[in-house]
Enzyme design. Structure first.
Site, PDB file in Angstrom:
ATOM      1  N   ASP A 173      -9.511   3.938  -4.100  1.00 31.76           N
ATOM      2  CA  ASP A 173     -10.386   2.558  -3.528  1.00 31.76           C
ATOM      3  C   ASP A 173     -11.551   2.528  -4.066  1.00 31.76           C
ATOM      4  O   ASP A 173     -12.112   3.981  -3.763  1.00 31.76           O
ATOM      5  CB  ASP A 173     -10.055   2.545  -1.677  1.00 31.76           C
ATOM      6  CG  ASP A 173      -8.749   1.729  -1.192  1.00 31.76           C
ATOM      7  OD1 ASP A 173      -7.696   1.747  -2.412  1.00 31.76           O
ATOM      8  OD2 ASP A 173      -8.809   2.171  -0.307  1.00 31.76           O
TER       9      ASP A 173
ATOM     10  N   ASP B  47       0.958  -0.976   0.130  1.00 31.01           N
ATOM     11  CA  ASP B  47      -0.115   0.320  -0.038  1.00 31.01           C
ATOM     12  C   ASP B  47       0.842   1.385   0.010  1.00 31.01           C
ATOM     13  O   ASP B  47       1.904   1.161  -0.459  1.00 31.01           O
ATOM     14  CB  ASP B  47      -1.003   0.005   0.918  1.00 31.01           C
ATOM     15  CG  ASP B  47      -2.699   0.794   0.824  1.00 31.01           C
ATOM     16  OD1 ASP B  47      -2.602   1.621  -0.021  1.00 31.01           O
ATOM     17  OD2 ASP B  47      -3.375   0.350   1.548  1.00 31.01           O
TER      18      ASP B  47
END
Length: 664
Positions: free
Chosen positions: A222, A167
């Protein structure tokens, strides 16, 4: 095209089998060079817990093992799903005295090596998560890998990790290429083959530099479990097709199928479109409570075959006018996968041709409907009346065996889908032969909900419908007086036979809306019923701001400190459509970015009268006061309020139609 998919998707004609061996051999050389490491030669398929559980207590060893069991028991492993991946919150908040990561003993009492061993024993692979920063993305601040890359990578390898999602939070400003390349080198140093998923949200255009760093890279922020989020991400990922190929995949984020925020029709679109984009297919729902429909979508091997085609091409846009999308993907055997996608809130005819999607000229073609698992022939047309938010997915080939299959027949309904209670509406059904062979003994039948009047005004049968011709039947449809406003389904049924006598029965649901004209005078749009809405984050809110992702969580509408009692709170990209019935004159509102957006957010507002833009603003920012916007909508049947992003992405694009009014 012929037939109807469950949950409202129309089917089209279909390919009986892959094209013959000579065509496959001819196209084999088109396969992109395989990467030397042999990793992710097709898009990774598996599971990740984040979209369903986040960091909640149910994310634990039992869940992970349960998913592995279901992969085997429900046939998902056989369909191609391999990876059972953990996301954030698997570790304790601090490292041990030696700087090592520590799995949370409450969640994983036997450690991660034991979980990986369990997954491997099922013939599956195991994945894990960390961040290219000092901490991960969760508010609790679990340890990230920045400065610990080699140690963490070795721990992962020792546990038996096969996949790493890396991430982008708390990266301390370290150059993206540097921080992701360091972890690549650390993974290589372990000697264990580990698929490397770069999750920096497309911020640094990884598609331009990451092909020799990882096997896949996120192209967007996202995803959330909403139609608008899926649609926004689709549009960001589609233009990047040239960068995808074996071992290097554009990743538009994980699947939301089965999480409950969309309809099954929308989830079929989601799955179809991710597959034609050659996207990684990582299930984001908790399969332990999944519905049969969810398993039917996720387990469709013919759709998965489009995603997993070894040529490794991402589908490209053939056309997209008016929300009618055609996306085509070249397949290794010479066929084309074609998605007919309807972005809009109403049924639309989406059409293309074999030549337009890149197939060679032929007398006829075989089409395979990948949701209905049926095959037909076509003279070259690829077309369907696709329901709102629906996708028809077919595979088309210049197959010499086309005559073995019945002709493709498209069902449709012409006329306005807006019906007033008690008022007769004229609609025309069409049954059109798209095949090279004629459709024989054709019949059509239209029915409505109980209590509705539906009468044929012209013939409902035809002895023969030749190639390119239609059986057109006029109908009078009357919703009963007092029918509440809202969407309803009419059902169009058709039956015909092929020249060889094969009978084909088709059923297509056609959505219509019962509408009531707005009252005379001036009404607040926050209080009137709408025809349809789409919204970039959460639902459209009445008389409050957009708020967060849940319904009813908005705040008072506030623009540069000025509070409004009435209006609409939306989030770009957004469309709110109303019925005006030809009797209204003006729409007016104060518009701007709601104060809850704080320092970010740029939007633009548009008012449309039927198909004409009647008024618009330039780009508005959080620093600007409310702008008055008025549009002349005289005579319009429908009115659309549209909000687009300001060109910098839609993050925090909370927009208000403050004191929005319709005068009739």
């Amino acid at each position: 095209m012929v037939g109807a998919l469950t949950a409202g998707l129309l089917c089209t004609a279909g390919l009986a089998a892959p094209v013959h061996a000579a065509a496959a051999a001819e196209n084999a050389d088109n396969t992109a060079p395989a990467p030397a490491d042999g990793l992710a030669l097709t898009p990774p398929m598996g599971f990740n817990n984040w979209n369903s559980t986040n960091c909640r207590a149910e994310f634990d060893e039992s869940m992970v093992k349960g998913i592995a069991d279901i992969f085997v028991e429900k046939g998902l492993k056989d369909a191609g799903y391999q990876y059972v991946n953990l996301d954030d919150c698997w570790a304790l908040p601090t490292r041990d005295a030696n700087g090592k990561l520590v799995p949370d003993p409450a969640r994983f009492p036997n450690g991660l090596k034991a979980v990986a061993d369990y997954v491997h024993a099922k013939g599956l692979k195991f994945g894990i998560y960390t961040s290219a920063g000092t901490k991960t993305c969760n508010d609790a601040g679990f340890p990230g890998a920045l400065g610990h890359e080699y140690s963490d990578a070795q721990q992962f390898a020792d546990w038996g990790v096969d996949y790493l999602k890396y991430d982008n939070c708390n990266n301390q400003g370290v150059d993206a290429k540097q921080r992701y390349t360091t972890m690549r080198d650390a993974l290589l140093a372990t000697g264990r083959p580990i698929v490397y998923s770069i999750c920096e949200w497309g911020e640094n255009k990884p598609w331009e530099w990451a092909a020799d760093v990882g096997q896949l890279w996120r192209t967007t922020g996202d995803i959330s479990d909403s139609w608008s989020s899926m649609l926004s991400i689709l549009k960001q990922n589609l233009p990047l097709a040239e960068h995808a190929g074996p071992g290097r995949w554009n990743d538009p984020d994980m699947l939301e199928v089965g999480n409950g925020g969309m309809t099954d029709t929308e989830y079929r679109s989601h799955f179809s479109l991710w597959s034609i984009m050659a996207a990684p297919l990582l299930i984001g729902s908790d399969l332990r409570g999944a519905s049969d429909a969810t398993f039917e979508i996720l387990g469709n091997k013919e759709v998965i075959g489009v995603d997993q085609d070894p040529l490794g091409k991402q589908g490209t846009v053939v056309s997209s006018e008016g929300g009618r999308w055609v996306v085509a993907k070249e397949m290794r055997d010479g066929s084309r996968a074609v998605a007919l996608f309807n972005e809009s809130g109403r049924a639309q005819r989406v059409t293309t041709s074999a030549s337009a999607v890149g197939l060679p000229e032929a007398r006829a073609y075989t089409l395979r409907d990948l949701w209905q698992h049926k095959s037909y022939n076509t003279a070259g047309a690829i077309s369907a009346t696709v329901p709102a938010h629906g996708t028809v997915l077919v595979r088309v080939a210049a197959d010499p065996r086309w005559a073995e299959h019945p002709p493709a027949v498209e069902l449709g309904l012409d006329g306005s889908p807006l019906l007033e209670p008690g008022a007769p509406a004229a609609l025309t059904s069409t049954v059109t032969d798209l095949g090279r062979t004629p459709a024989e003994r054709v019949s059509a039948k239209l029915t409505g909900p109980e209590g509705w009047t539906v009468k044929a005004q012209s013939p409902t049968t035809a002895k023969v419908v030749p190639t390119g011709k239609s059986l057109r039947t006029k109908w009078q449809v009357i919703p009963p007086q007092g029918t509440p406003a809202g969407p309803y389904d009419l059902t169009l049924k058709a039956s015909y036979r092929s020249p060889s006598g094969t009978r084909v029965d088709s059923t297509v649901p056609i959505a219509v809306s019962v509408v009531v004209a707005p009252p005379s005078g001036t009404s607040g749009l926050g209080d009137l019923p709408w025809l349809s809405t789409t919204n970039g984050w959460g639902p459209v809110e009445r008389n409050t701001s957009n708020g967060e992702n849940s319904a009813g969580d908005g705040n008072p509408i506030t623009l540069e400190g000025v509070v409004y009692d009435k209006g609409l709170g939306v989030h770009a990209e957004s469309v709110v459509e109303y019925y005006a019935g030809g009797g209204c004159e003006t729409v007016s509102a104060d518009v701007g970015v709601d104060d809850e957006a704080q320092t970010t957010g740029t939007v633009a507002f548009e008012i449309w009268a039927d198909g004409t833009k009647a008024a618009s603003t330039g780009v508005l920012t959080t620093a600007m006061p409310a702008q008055p916007l008025t549009a002349d909508v005289t005579g319009a049947e429908t009115i659309r309020l549209v909000v687009t992003d300001g060109g910098d992405g839609s993050t925090w694009d909370h927009a208000d139609w403050a004191d929005a009014q319709l005068s009739c």
